[in-house]
Design a protein around this motif. Structure first.
Motif, PDB file in Angstrom:
ATOM      1  N   TRP A   1       0.834  -1.207   0.000  1.00 20.94           N
ATOM      2  CA  TRP A   1       0.000   0.000   0.000  1.00 20.94           C
ATOM      3  C   TRP A   1       0.863   1.249   0.000  1.00 20.94           C
ATOM      4  O   TRP A   1       1.795   1.361   0.796  1.00 20.94           O
ATOM      5  CB  TRP A   1      -0.892   0.022   1.235  1.00 20.94           C
ATOM      6  N   SER A   2       0.547   2.218  -0.859  1.00 16.00           N
ATOM      7  CA  SER A   2       1.287   3.492  -0.822  1.00 16.00           C
ATOM      8  C   SER A   2       0.750   4.400   0.275  1.00 16.00           C
ATOM      9  O   SER A   2       1.463   5.279   0.750  1.00 16.00           O
ATOM     10  CB  SER A   2       1.228   4.196  -2.180  1.00 16.00           C
ATOM     11  N   SER A   3      -0.508   4.170   0.672  1.00 19.49           N
ATOM     12  CA  SER A   3      -1.055   4.908   1.814  1.00 19.49           C
ATOM     13  C   SER A   3      -2.123   4.061   2.478  1.00 19.49           C
ATOM     14  O   SER A   3      -2.811   3.280   1.817  1.00 19.49           O
ATOM     15  CB  SER A   3      -1.632   6.259   1.393  1.00 19.49           C
ATOM     16  N   MET A   4      -2.228   4.212   3.792  1.00 17.82           N
ATOM     17  CA  MET A   4      -3.278   3.566   4.578  1.00 17.82           C
ATOM     18  C   MET A   4      -3.708   4.571   5.637  1.00 17.82           C
ATOM     19  O   MET A   4      -2.873   5.067   6.395  1.00 17.82           O
ATOM     20  CB  MET A   4      -2.765   2.304   5.270  1.00 17.82           C
ATOM     21  N   ASN A   5      -5.001   4.862   5.661  1.00 17.21           N
ATOM     22  CA  ASN A   5      -5.529   5.810   6.630  1.00 17.21           C
ATOM     23  C   ASN A   5      -6.848   5.273   7.179  1.00 17.21           C
ATOM     24  O   ASN A   5      -7.495   4.430   6.554  1.00 17.21           O
ATOM     25  CB  ASN A   5      -5.772   7.175   5.978  1.00 17.21           C
ATOM     26  N   ILE A   6      -7.208   5.797   8.321  1.00 20.79           N
ATOM     27  CA  ILE A   6      -8.496   5.446   8.892  1.00 20.79           C
ATOM     28  C   ILE A   6      -9.308   6.718   9.102  1.00 20.79           C
ATOM     29  O   ILE A   6      -8.769   7.788   9.355  1.00 20.79           O
ATOM     30  CB  ILE A   6      -8.359   4.662  10.217  1.00 20.79           C
ATOM     31  N   GLU A   7     -10.622   6.565   8.944  1.00 18.37           N
ATOM     32  CA  GLU A   7     -11.553   7.673   9.146  1.00 18.37           C
ATOM     33  C   GLU A   7     -12.666   7.204  10.080  1.00 18.37           C
ATOM     34  O   GLU A   7     -12.972   6.012  10.139  1.00 18.37           O
ATOM     35  CB  GLU A   7     -12.174   8.095   7.803  1.00 18.37           C
ATOM     36  N   ASN A   8     -13.254   8.144  10.768  1.00 16.98           N
ATOM     37  CA  ASN A   8     -14.445   7.884  11.587  1.00 16.98           C
ATOM     38  C   ASN A   8     -14.227   6.759  12.603  1.00 16.98           C
ATOM     39  O   ASN A   8     -15.079   5.893  12.766  1.00 16.98           O
ATOM     40  CB  ASN A   8     -15.647   7.557  10.698  1.00 16.98           C
ATOM     41  N   MET A   9     -13.103   6.801  13.291  1.00 16.93           N
ATOM     42  CA  MET A   9     -12.784   5.745  14.247  1.00 16.93           C
ATOM     43  C   MET A   9     -13.625   5.882  15.517  1.00 16.93           C
ATOM     44  O   MET A   9     -13.786   6.966  16.058  1.00 16.93           O
ATOM     45  CB  MET A   9     -11.309   5.790  14.621  1.00 16.93           C
ATOM     46  N   LEU A  10     -14.131   4.742  15.951  1.00 25.13           N
ATOM     47  CA  LEU A  10     -14.805   4.617  17.242  1.00 25.13           C
ATOM     48  C   LEU A  10     -14.103   3.494  17.990  1.00 25.13           C
ATOM     49  O   LEU A  10     -13.739   2.479  17.392  1.00 25.13           O
ATOM     50  CB  LEU A  10     -16.280   4.259  17.072  1.00 25.13           C
TER      51      LEU A  10
ATOM     52  N   MET B   1     -12.408  -1.636  18.188  1.00 26.39           N
ATOM     53  CA  MET B   1     -12.396  -0.428  17.365  1.00 26.39           C
ATOM     54  C   MET B   1     -13.040  -0.709  16.020  1.00 26.39           C
ATOM     55  O   MET B   1     -12.996  -1.819  15.517  1.00 26.39           O
ATOM     56  CB  MET B   1     -10.983   0.138  17.172  1.00 26.39           C
ATOM     57  N   GLY B   2     -13.662   0.328  15.478  1.00 21.34           N
ATOM     58  CA  GLY B   2     -14.239   0.277  14.146  1.00 21.34           C
ATOM     59  C   GLY B   2     -13.945   1.578  13.439  1.00 21.34           C
ATOM     60  O   GLY B   2     -13.783   2.617  14.075  1.00 21.34           O
ATOM     61  N   CYS B   3     -13.853   1.526  12.121  1.00 23.02           N
ATOM     62  CA  CYS B   3     -13.533   2.723  11.355  1.00 23.02           C
ATOM     63  C   CYS B   3     -13.803   2.450   9.876  1.00 23.02           C
ATOM     64  O   CYS B   3     -14.274   1.382   9.496  1.00 23.02           O
ATOM     65  CB  CYS B   3     -12.067   3.112  11.549  1.00 23.02           C
ATOM     66  N   THR B   4     -13.473   3.414   9.061  1.00 20.73           N
ATOM     67  CA  THR B   4     -13.421   3.235   7.618  1.00 20.73           C
ATOM     68  C   THR B   4     -11.945   3.200   7.247  1.00 20.73           C
ATOM     69  O   THR B   4     -11.193   4.114   7.601  1.00 20.73           O
ATOM     70  CB  THR B   4     -14.124   4.392   6.883  1.00 20.73           C
ATOM     71  N   LEU B   5     -11.537   2.145   6.569  1.00 18.67           N
ATOM     72  CA  LEU B   5     -10.163   2.011   6.089  1.00 18.67           C
ATOM     73  C   LEU B   5     -10.092   2.573   4.677  1.00 18.67           C
ATOM     74  O   LEU B   5     -10.925   2.236   3.830  1.00 18.67           O
ATOM     75  CB  LEU B   5      -9.740   0.543   6.089  1.00 18.67           C
ATOM     76  N   VAL B   6      -9.120   3.440   4.444  1.00 20.54           N
ATOM     77  CA  VAL B   6      -8.890   4.003   3.122  1.00 20.54           C
ATOM     78  C   VAL B   6      -7.434   3.711   2.776  1.00 20.54           C
ATOM     79  O   VAL B   6      -6.521   4.170   3.464  1.00 20.54           O
ATOM     80  CB  VAL B   6      -9.139   5.532   3.093  1.00 20.54           C
ATOM     81  N   ALA B   7      -7.243   2.910   1.726  1.00 18.57           N
ATOM     82  CA  ALA B   7      -5.879   2.513   1.360  1.00 18.57           C
ATOM     83  C   ALA B   7      -5.714   2.595  -0.158  1.00 18.57           C
ATOM     84  O   ALA B   7      -6.661   2.345  -0.911  1.00 18.57           O
ATOM     85  CB  ALA B   7      -5.596   1.091   1.846  1.00 18.57           C
ATOM     86  N   THR B   8      -4.502   2.936  -0.581  1.00 13.37           N
ATOM     87  CA  THR B   8      -4.183   3.026  -2.000  1.00 13.37           C
ATOM     88  C   THR B   8      -3.125   1.983  -2.333  1.00 13.37           C
ATOM     89  O   THR B   8      -2.071   1.935  -1.693  1.00 13.37           O
ATOM     90  CB  THR B   8      -3.656   4.438  -2.356  1.00 13.37           C
ATOM     91  N   ALA B   9      -3.430   1.148  -3.320  1.00 14.82           N
ATOM     92  CA  ALA B   9      -2.496   0.099  -3.750  1.00 14.82           C
ATOM     93  C   ALA B   9      -1.262   0.738  -4.374  1.00 14.82           C
ATOM     94  O   ALA B   9      -1.372   1.647  -5.199  1.00 14.82           O
ATOM     95  CB  ALA B   9      -3.170  -0.832  -4.742  1.00 14.82           C
ATOM     96  N   ARG B  10      -0.104   0.281  -3.973  1.00 10.87           N
ATOM     97  CA  ARG B  10       1.152   0.846  -4.467  1.00 10.87           C
ATOM     98  C   ARG B  10       1.306   0.661  -5.977  1.00 10.87           C
ATOM     99  O   ARG B  10       1.675   1.592  -6.686  1.00 10.87           O
ATOM    100  CB  ARG B  10       2.339   0.225  -3.721  1.00 10.87           C
TER     101      ARG B  10
END
Length: 155
Positions: free
Chosen positions: A76-85, A95-104
């Motif tokens: 992955w070139s980037s991995m981020n999380i959004e809306n974490m609880l 924990m739960g969230c939205t995972l946002v990742a970009t394939a390298r």
């Protein structure tokens, strides 16, 4: 909100922030400095990655955890999380969230629900169970066929 729930959520968030920072710090490094990992993960750490991902299985101890992080960094070139609880109940962190990742390689993005159960010991993560909403989507974004083979056209 109940104060104890709020306190548990705050402590869970602190633990997760320390854990994610240790992961990112290690991935940015040359892979030889385990000090950040040691600040967030117990020496007996085991991460149970799903069998259907390109980095499957149980990753045990600091060395294997480091290899997992490097494999993920190379994938992955980037991995981020959004809306974490998150909340902490005894020695278990949810924990739960939205995972946002970009394939390298393909530069394609995946955005999906992600959850994790973490077991704690001595205020450190000793066991991790990550749950990805759609591993088939992840593999497709990474260029794997439905049979698990890397699609040469996307490589």
């Amino acid at each position: 909100m109940n104060d104890s729930l709020s306190d548990n959520s705050t402590k869970a968030t602190e633990i997760l922030n320390r854990m994610f920072e240790a992961e990112m710090e290690f991935m940015r490094s040359d892979g030889s400095d385990f000090s950040g990992i040691k600040s967030a993960f117990h020496p007996g750490i085991v991460v149970h990655e799903p069998a259907s991902l390109p980095y499957p299985g149980d990753w045990c101890g600091y060395e294997e955890l480091g290899r997992l992080f490097k494999t993920m960094h190379n994938t992955w070139s980037s991995m981020n999380i959004e809306n974490m609880l998150a909340t902490l109940d005894g020695d278990t962190l949810f924990m739960g969230c939205t995972l946002v990742a970009t394939a390298r390689l393909s530069e394609k993005e995946v955005r999906l629900p992600f959850a994790q159960i973490l077991k704690m010991k001595d205020n450190l993560v000793i066991e991790a169970f990550p749950y990805y909403f759609d591993t088939a989507l992840i593999k497709a974004v990474l260029g794997y066929s439905e049979h698990g083979k890397k699609d040469i056209a996307l490589s």
